[in-house]
Motif scaffolding. Structure first.
Motif, short mmCIF file in Angstrom:
data_model
loop_
_atom_site.label_atom_id
_atom_site.label_comp_id
_atom_site.label_asym_id
_atom_site.label_seq_id
_atom_site.Cartn_x
_atom_site.Cartn_y
_atom_site.Cartn_z
N PRO A 96 0.83 -1.22 0.00
CA PRO A 96 0.00 0.00 0.00
C PRO A 96 0.86 1.26 0.00
O PRO A 96 1.83 1.37 0.76
N LYS A 97 0.50 2.18 -0.88
CA LYS A 97 1.28 3.40 -1.02
C LYS A 97 0.97 4.37 0.12
O LYS A 97 -0.19 4.59 0.45
N PRO A 98 2.01 4.97 0.73
CA PRO A 98 1.76 5.99 1.75
C PRO A 98 1.19 7.25 1.11
O PRO A 98 1.25 7.45 -0.09
N ARG A 99 0.66 8.12 1.95
CA ARG A 99 0.08 9.36 1.45
C ARG A 99 1.17 10.29 0.92
O ARG A 99 2.30 10.23 1.38
N PRO A 100 0.82 11.15 -0.05
CA PRO A 100 1.81 12.11 -0.55
C PRO A 100 2.28 13.04 0.57
O PRO A 100 1.56 13.30 1.53
N LYS A 101 3.52 13.52 0.41
CA LYS A 101 4.09 14.47 1.35
C LYS A 101 4.40 15.77 0.62
O LYS A 101 4.65 15.78 -0.58
N PHE A 102 4.41 16.84 1.41
CA PHE A 102 4.80 18.14 0.85
C PHE A 102 6.28 18.35 1.10
O PHE A 102 6.74 18.32 2.24
N ASP A 103 7.04 18.53 0.02
CA ASP A 103 8.48 18.76 0.13
C ASP A 103 8.74 20.25 0.33
O ASP A 103 8.50 21.04 -0.58
N PRO A 104 9.24 20.66 1.51
CA PRO A 104 9.44 22.09 1.76
C PRO A 104 10.55 22.71 0.94
O PRO A 104 10.62 23.91 0.80
N VAL A 105 11.44 21.88 0.41
CA VAL A 105 12.56 22.42 -0.38
C VAL A 105 12.10 22.84 -1.76
O VAL A 105 12.37 23.95 -2.23
N SER A 106 11.36 21.95 -2.43
CA SER A 106 10.90 22.24 -3.78
C SER A 106 9.54 22.92 -3.80
O SER A 106 9.14 23.50 -4.81
N GLY A 107 8.81 22.80 -2.67
CA GLY A 107 7.47 23.38 -2.62
C GLY A 107 6.45 22.57 -3.41
O GLY A 107 5.44 23.12 -3.86
N LYS A 108 6.69 21.26 -3.57
CA LYS A 108 5.79 20.41 -4.35
C LYS A 108 5.35 19.22 -3.52
O LYS A 108 6.02 18.81 -2.58
N TRP A 109 4.20 18.66 -3.90
CA TRP A 109 3.75 17.40 -3.33
C TRP A 109 4.48 16.26 -4.05
O TRP A 109 4.61 16.28 -5.27
N VAL A 110 4.95 15.28 -3.30
CA VAL A 110 5.70 14.16 -3.88
C VAL A 110 5.12 12.86 -3.36
O VAL A 110 4.46 12.80 -2.32
N VAL A 111 5.38 11.77 -4.12
CA VAL A 111 4.96 10.42 -3.74
C VAL A 111 6.17 9.51 -3.82
O VAL A 111 7.15 9.81 -4.51
N PRO A 112 6.12 8.36 -3.14
CA PRO A 112 7.28 7.46 -3.16
C PRO A 112 7.25 6.54 -4.37
O PRO A 112 6.20 6.14 -4.87
N ASN A 113 8.45 6.22 -4.87
CA ASN A 113 8.60 5.13 -5.82
C ASN A 113 8.59 3.80 -5.08
O ASN A 113 8.66 3.77 -3.84
N TRP A 114 8.54 2.70 -5.80
CA TRP A 114 8.48 1.39 -5.15
C TRP A 114 9.73 1.10 -4.33
O TRP A 114 9.69 0.33 -3.36
N ASP A 115 10.87 1.74 -4.74
CA ASP A 115 12.12 1.47 -4.03
C ASP A 115 12.39 2.46 -2.90
O ASP A 115 13.47 2.48 -2.31
N GLY A 116 11.40 3.34 -2.58
CA GLY A 116 11.57 4.28 -1.48
C GLY A 116 12.12 5.63 -1.89
O GLY A 116 12.22 6.53 -1.05
N SER A 117 12.49 5.78 -3.17
CA SER A 117 12.95 7.09 -3.63
C SER A 117 11.73 7.98 -3.86
O SER A 117 10.60 7.58 -3.61
N VAL A 118 11.95 9.19 -4.36
CA VAL A 118 10.89 10.20 -4.46
C VAL A 118 10.54 10.44 -5.91
O VAL A 118 11.41 10.58 -6.77
N TRP A 119 9.25 10.46 -6.19
CA TRP A 119 8.77 10.80 -7.53
C TRP A 119 7.99 12.11 -7.46
O TRP A 119 7.22 12.35 -6.55
#
Length: 212
Positions: free
Chosen positions: A35-58
């Motif tokens: 199950p995918k976790p909820r999107p997070k807000f990245d304070p550095v880029s100012g964008k909402w991001v979601v995780p890739n399957w390997d734990g990196s950021v998309w």
């Protein structure tokens, strides 16, 4: 000749497939189905991001080198709907998509200069008007709270004079004299103070004012 035939056979043989360990495929499949976790807000880029399957950021540049579970750690989280902070200055969106710094105060346009609405037709010697500095020919720009937009055919001046005389108060009067225009090099309007009161002559001002 045999060497040539051997080379031809090797070239025509199908390439060997890379064998992927079964446990690695199972791990990847499990990670993708988790199950995918909820999107997070990245304070550095100012964008909402979601995780890739390997734990990196998309969803953000360079996300393949970031860890989703570390987003927002050790930094002040900014509201995604509020203004973004850049170099300590607050910016907000304006019309046309142009960012404007809030610390850049908008310069308000100066109010239009007052327009004359009455003329002093005559001034009696020794009158309160003469003592206050009123001269024949002066154009009245403001008389107390009366101006070109609310003088009501000079009725406002009569009310202001009667009230000031009853309370023994001064009235601020702004006049334009000798053809001077407001704000020109001749000094602009003159600001006078008159105290309407009884005197030896007629009325409580001692001058005649006509509309223009």
């Amino acid at each position: 000749m045999k060497d040539i035939e051997r080379s031809v056979l090797n070239a025509s043989s199908p390439p060997m497939r890379r064998t992927v360990p079964a446990d690695a495929e199972d791990s990847e499949r499990t990670a993708r189905l988790r199950p995918k976790p909820r999107p997070k807000f990245d304070p550095v880029s100012g964008k909402w991001v979601v995780p890739n399957w390997d734990g990196s950021v998309w969803g953000v540049e360079g996300g393949e080198n970031m860890r989703f579970d570390e987003i927002g750690r050790g930094s002040k989280t900014l509201s995604p709907t509020g203004p973004s902070r850049m170099a300590g200055k607050t910016t907000s969106a304006t019309s046309g998509g142009v960012a404007r710094r809030d610390d850049e105060r908008a310069v308000a346009a100066p109010p239009p200069p007052p327009r004359p609405f009455a003329r002093v037709d005559a001034v009696s010697d020794g009158s309160p008007a003469q003592l206050g500095g009123i001269k024949e020919g002066d154009l009245i720009l403001t008389f107390g709270t009366a101006n070109s937009s609310n003088h009501r055919k000079l009725s406002a001046i009569a009310e202001i004079v009667a009230l000031a005389a009853g309370n023994t108060e001064n009235v601020a009067v702004t006049v334009q004299r000798n053809g001077d225009t407001v704000g020109d090099n001749s000094g602009g309007p003159l600001r006078l103070r008159i105290q309407p009161r009884t005197w030896n002559g007629r009325g409580v001002l001692g001058c005649h004012i006509v509309p223009i």
